[in-house]
Design an enzyme around this catalytic site. Sequence first.
Site, PDB file in Angstrom:
ATOM      1  N   GLY A 172       0.689  -1.101   0.324  1.00 44.01           N
ATOM      2  CA  GLY A 172       0.272   0.362  -0.090  1.00 44.01           C
ATOM      3  C   GLY A 172       1.162   1.399   0.022  1.00 44.01           C
ATOM      4  O   GLY A 172       2.119   1.321   0.659  1.00 44.01           O
ATOM      5  N   GLN A 176      -5.331  -9.262  -2.358  1.00 39.69           N
ATOM      6  CA  GLN A 176      -5.091  -7.889  -1.470  1.00 39.69           C
ATOM      7  C   GLN A 176      -6.991  -7.389  -0.778  1.00 39.69           C
ATOM      8  O   GLN A 176      -6.999  -7.165   0.292  1.00 39.69           O
ATOM      9  CB  GLN A 176      -4.902  -6.715  -2.004  1.00 39.69           C
ATOM     10  CG  GLN A 176      -3.487  -7.240  -2.113  1.00 39.69           C
ATOM     11  CD  GLN A 176      -2.970  -7.235  -3.743  1.00 39.69           C
ATOM     12  OE1 GLN A 176      -3.480  -7.770  -3.916  1.00 39.69           O
ATOM     13  NE2 GLN A 176      -1.659  -6.724  -3.906  1.00 39.69           N
ATOM     14  N   ASP A 233      -1.840   4.546  -6.013  1.00 40.12           N
ATOM     15  CA  ASP A 233       0.117   4.624  -5.985  1.00 40.12           C
ATOM     16  C   ASP A 233       0.032   5.706  -6.523  1.00 40.12           C
ATOM     17  O   ASP A 233       1.766   5.893  -5.976  1.00 40.12           O
ATOM     18  CB  ASP A 233       0.486   3.397  -6.575  1.00 40.12           C
ATOM     19  CG  ASP A 233      -0.058   1.915  -5.360  1.00 40.12           C
ATOM     20  OD1 ASP A 233      -1.887   1.485  -5.698  1.00 40.12           O
ATOM     21  OD2 ASP A 233       0.494   1.260  -5.133  1.00 40.12           O
ATOM     22  N   ARG A 273      10.277  -1.093  -5.045  1.00 43.57           N
ATOM     23  CA  ARG A 273       9.221  -1.392  -5.103  1.00 43.57           C
ATOM     24  C   ARG A 273       9.342  -0.424  -6.836  1.00 43.57           C
ATOM     25  O   ARG A 273       9.068   0.999  -6.212  1.00 43.57           O
ATOM     26  CB  ARG A 273       7.566  -1.743  -4.621  1.00 43.57           C
ATOM     27  CG  ARG A 273       7.787  -2.974  -4.043  1.00 43.57           C
ATOM     28  CD  ARG A 273       6.815  -3.060  -3.538  1.00 43.57           C
ATOM     29  NE  ARG A 273       5.483  -2.796  -4.788  1.00 43.57           N
ATOM     30  CZ  ARG A 273       4.219  -3.688  -4.309  1.00 43.57           C
ATOM     31  NH1 ARG A 273       3.650  -2.932  -2.721  1.00 43.57           N
ATOM     32  NH2 ARG A 273       3.233  -3.959  -5.657  1.00 43.57           N
TER      33      ARG A 273
HETATM   34  O1  MRU Z   1       0.086  -3.633  -4.752  1.00 42.31           O
HETATM   35  P1  MRU Z   1       0.209  -3.429  -3.621  1.00 42.31           P
HETATM   36  O2  MRU Z   1      -0.780  -4.235  -2.220  1.00 42.31           O
HETATM   37  O3  MRU Z   1       0.932  -2.820  -2.379  1.00 42.31           O
HETATM   38  O4  MRU Z   1      -0.864  -2.923  -4.371  1.00 42.31           O
HETATM   39  C1  MRU Z   1      -1.835  -1.283  -3.472  1.00 42.31           C
HETATM   40  C2  MRU Z   1      -2.950  -0.542  -3.968  1.00 42.31           C
HETATM   41  O5  MRU Z   1      -2.995  -0.064  -5.197  1.00 42.31           O
HETATM   42  C3  MRU Z   1      -3.112   0.495  -3.392  1.00 42.31           C
HETATM   43  O6  MRU Z   1      -4.866   0.636  -3.773  1.00 42.31           O
HETATM   44  C4  MRU Z   1      -2.835   1.485  -3.348  1.00 42.31           C
HETATM   45  O7  MRU Z   1      -1.546   1.482  -2.742  1.00 42.31           O
HETATM   46  C5  MRU Z   1      -3.521   2.502  -1.946  1.00 42.31           C
HETATM   47  S1  MRU Z   1      -3.092   2.205  -0.837  1.00 42.31           S
HETATM   48  C6  MRU Z   1      -3.933   3.573   0.260  1.00 42.31           C
END
Ligand code: MRU
Length: 352
Positions: A52, A201, A242, A94
């Site tokens: 996230g 997720q 993101d 990442r």
């Molecule tokens: O790959 P992830 O689980 O890190 O992806 C997370 C997301 O896409 C969330 O929707 C995004 O980071 C917003 S979190 C407040």
Amino acid sequence: MAAYETLRWRGDAATGVLQLLDQTLLPEQRQEIDCRSVQQVWEAIRVLRVRGAPAIGVSAAYGVVLATQGLRGEALESFRAGLRQACEYLAGSRPTAVNLFWALNRMQQCGDCWSGDSTAELHEQLLLEAVRIDDEDRRMCLAIGQHGAELLQTGMNVLTHCNAGGLATAGDGTALAVIFAAARAGKRLHVFADETRPLLQGARLTAWELQQRGIPVTVICDNMAGQVMREGRVDMVITGADRIAANGDAANKIGTYSVAVLAKHHGIPFCVAAPSSTFDLSLADGSGIPIEERQAEEVTCGFGRRTVPEGVAVYNPAFDVTPAGLITALITERGVVRSPNRDSVVEHLGGG
Ligand code: MRU
């Protein structure tokens, strides 16, 4: 309030550790891990023990504190070299969530602006900066919740994709903060959580968080969203992001773009909730947002057994970009931007 803590610093600057709830084990196991080195933080980010966008940024800030623990007492120059190295290293964990680079930049600047001689004192300042980033994130989540909650009325069904809850931030989340704030204001809501392949997720984390907080939630497979919308069972979509470009184009978990297209087709408002740390005004639009590509095994062996024949090609982008034209409103800690475009986004972020 949440009965779980996504991340927390325990101890002082010199010997403290970053404690993380290991999200790869949810919902079956609730286990916290202690990160004692920057390598452990990097690994935790890479394999999504912590994930996230905002939570990645906050964790990385604490990762810098861990990386420089052994440099207290070194000369300023070598401390700064270690700090720079730590930031570069963590930046490679990442690529998509800009909060990571935003937080590392803050840590780097804290080191660059230090005018004293004592590197032990500088290290204390780095912990204070990481704690500030953490606290600011918690406050931004609350404010996003308050602004967004005004868009919701009792009885509404909200669809969300991936996890943009407390597990994705240091605080209450972004998309889910809106739901939590509305629920605290006495509004009765029901949430559809897209399962969110390949890493689930939505099913594993969003459903878990909502259940923990007593908010009714129904999990659907990603390919069911269109049918559920057609049945008239979705009043609003709210997701996180993101990275959001200057014109409002928003990158979020893979599949978000498809949901936005479906929402448009069915005349359902599509909202994106994110703090200002998720905006990247250096990018004119979403075409410049780097999209992380992850290993094929997440697709071929996602359920603990092989679901794709050996040798078959797999493409696994972890994010996609929803064009601003599909976004009804952006919800930030500063308020709501309807029908976002370059002028309104820049004015919203600059004016405050
Ligand atoms: O790959 P992830 O689980 O890190 O992806 C997370 C997301 O896409 C969330 O929707 C995004 O980071 C917003 S979190 C407040």
